[in-house]
Design an enzyme around this catalytic site. Structure first.
Site, PDB file in Angstrom:
ATOM      1  N   GLU A  31       5.693  -0.138   3.372  1.00  0.00           N
ATOM      2  CA  GLU A  31       4.575   0.789   3.535  1.00  0.00           C
ATOM      3  C   GLU A  31       4.678   1.462   4.900  1.00  0.00           C
ATOM      4  O   GLU A  31       4.323   0.872   5.908  1.00  0.00           O
ATOM      5  CB  GLU A  31       3.256   0.033   3.406  1.00  0.00           C
ATOM      6  CG  GLU A  31       3.075  -0.618   2.048  1.00  0.00           C
ATOM      7  CD  GLU A  31       2.182  -1.851   2.124  1.00  0.00           C
ATOM      8  OE1 GLU A  31       0.974  -1.689   2.300  1.00  0.00           O
ATOM      9  OE2 GLU A  31       2.701  -2.975   2.029  1.00  0.00           O
ATOM     10  N   HIS A  37       2.494   2.359  -1.909  1.00  0.00           N
ATOM     11  CA  HIS A  37       2.549   0.902  -2.012  1.00  0.00           C
ATOM     12  C   HIS A  37       3.498   0.440  -3.124  1.00  0.00           C
ATOM     13  O   HIS A  37       3.156  -0.460  -3.907  1.00  0.00           O
ATOM     14  CB  HIS A  37       1.137   0.372  -2.253  1.00  0.00           C
ATOM     15  CG  HIS A  37       0.889  -1.008  -1.738  1.00  0.00           C
ATOM     16  ND1 HIS A  37       1.678  -2.083  -2.090  1.00  0.00           N
ATOM     17  CD2 HIS A  37      -0.053  -1.497  -0.906  1.00  0.00           C
ATOM     18  CE1 HIS A  37       1.205  -3.164  -1.498  1.00  0.00           C
ATOM     19  NE2 HIS A  37       0.157  -2.843  -0.762  1.00  0.00           N
ATOM     20  N   HIS A  93      -7.023  -1.057   2.247  1.00  0.00           N
ATOM     21  CA  HIS A  93      -6.502   0.024   1.418  1.00  0.00           C
ATOM     22  C   HIS A  93      -7.565   1.009   0.912  1.00  0.00           C
ATOM     23  O   HIS A  93      -7.574   1.388  -0.266  1.00  0.00           O
ATOM     24  CB  HIS A  93      -5.734  -0.558   0.221  1.00  0.00           C
ATOM     25  CG  HIS A  93      -4.491  -1.317   0.598  1.00  0.00           C
ATOM     26  ND1 HIS A  93      -3.752  -1.033   1.728  1.00  0.00           N
ATOM     27  CD2 HIS A  93      -3.851  -2.374  -0.013  1.00  0.00           C
ATOM     28  CE1 HIS A  93      -2.710  -1.855   1.789  1.00  0.00           C
ATOM     29  NE2 HIS A  93      -2.758  -2.684   0.767  1.00  0.00           N
TER      30      HIS A  93
END
Ligand code: BGC
Length: 380
Positions: A344, A207, A134
């Site tokens: 996602e 997210h 991420h």
């Protein structure tokens, strides 16, 4: 005509015109702003709330572009917040698993925290075992974005951020713009765009952790999900795709017809073991460019339905397997294992190291564009 009669006729005329154009209905739709907290360096962070006329409200902060709450009615019209998160900025400044975050530069994992581009190797922070997750240690979810309210057809919030060349190890000055907008059909739309001044890689996503029964209201194992994917990308023990595009047929990953999330989540299956449940990228069945339906999730108790539409080729379906009740969110509620699911929309994990996957490269002169819609409704 007396002054009073004249004024009332004007008001009446305005009311009629307003009602005919839907103006009277528009009364609730709009954006409001309030303080959300202060950064350790003193910068003020705000919370923006987009509201429509159909009982939906979405709160977003310019810290990390985080979606803090999504309030939508259930089948009886009762409003409920369907995403996990915190009541104030402080919660998001602590250790937390990307609740509602805008993730970048690279959503999900890059294997061994490195990749090669144009013959040059770029090293990233290994913040998830040997891999980069991420966007690194201080990804887009931990940056302060510049916010601008947009009062167009629908209330919208524009967030911009300049990620400097070399930030978190990625090349190129990257100029990013995200627009969150709320339509009258209870659809939250996210439009992502970006440009760079050097060849780079990019994979932006949101997210949000959804629980259609309401955040903090038990697990999501009884929710039913349909995913429009014939294939998924199997992973190794560190959750990096092997490169294979495997058929879902005959596996616990077959959600082509509606299936209860909990039915096969603990199946005796190597992929399920690696993910500790679902934590996998699905290869979406797409026909052409544009938004297409990726997934549909329903909760029979509340009647709430979430449809996910996207321009992206992939969807990470994560069932909150790493939540363990140690995080206390809104109203102090403990968020237990599998108390939410994520949708996602993205390019596939580790694409920069997988030449056979759709490319995540962005070059100077090109503009990155992706859009995702989270549309809510109810089953009566
Ligand atoms: C990842 C999970 C991770 C979660 C929170 C998901 O996108 O695939 O493995 O635990 O994000 O970081």
């Amino acid at each position: 005509m007396t002054y009073l009669t004249c004024t009332s006729s004007i008001l009446l005329a305005l009311a009629i015109v307003g009602a005919a154009s839907g103006g009277a209905e528009k009364a609730n739709s709009g954006i409001s702003k309030k303080p959300f907290g202060k950064m350790p360096d003193g910068r003020t962070i705000d919370l923006y709330t987009l509201t429509n006329n159909h009982g939906m409200r979405v709160a977003i902060t310019n810290y990390g572009g985080i979606v803090v709450s999504i309030v939508v009615p259930d089948r009886n019209g009762k409003p409920g917040d369907v995403v996990l998160g915190f009541d104030n900025l402080e919660g998001y400044l602590g250790k937390e698993p990307y609740f509602g975050a805008l993730v970048g530069r690279y959503g999900n994992r890059i294997g061994k925290a490195r990749f090669k581009l144009d013959g040059v190797e770029y090293k990233l922070a290994a913040n998830n075992g040997p891999n980069s997750l991420h966007g690194g240690v201080q990804g887009f979810d931990k940056r302060v974005w510049t916010a601008r309210e947009v009062h167009g057809e629908h209330p919208a919030l524009e967030l911009t951020y300049l990620s400097k060349d070399g930030e978190e190890g990625y090349p190129g000055n990257l100029s990013v713009k995200i627009v969150y907008s709320l339509a009258e059909d209870n659809a939250l739309r996210i439009d992502y765009s970006a440009t760079t001044d050097k060849d780079t890689v990019l994979n932006l996503t949101n997210h949000s952790y959804f629980n259609l029964a309401g955040e903090g209201n038990g697990d999501i194992l009884k929710h039913e999900i349909t995913i429009n994917a014939d294939r998924f990308t199997p992973i190794d023990g560190t959750l990096i795709p092997t490169g294979e595009l495997r058929k879902v047929a005959g596996t616990p990953f077959d959600f082509r017809k509606p299936a209860v999330i909990g039915a096969r989540i603990d199946a005796d299956d190597e992929q399920i073991t690696f993910g500790k449940g679902y934590d996998h990228n699905f290869v979406l069945n797409r026909s052409g460019a544009g938004l297409s339906l990726a997934a549909r999730i329903t909760d029979s108790e509340s009647g709430r339905v979430l449809e996910v539409l996207t321009t992206q080729p992939g969807l990470q379906f994560y069932t909150g397997n790493f939540l363990d009740g140690s995080i206390h969110g809104k109203g102090g509620k403990a968020y237990g294992r599998r108390s939410a699911f994520c949708q996602e929309t993205q390019h596939f994990p580790d694409s920069p190291n997988k030449p056979s996957f759709p490319s995540t490269e962005l070059k100077p002169g090109q503009t990155y564009h992706q859009s995702t819609v989270f549309r809510f409704s109810v089953n009566k």
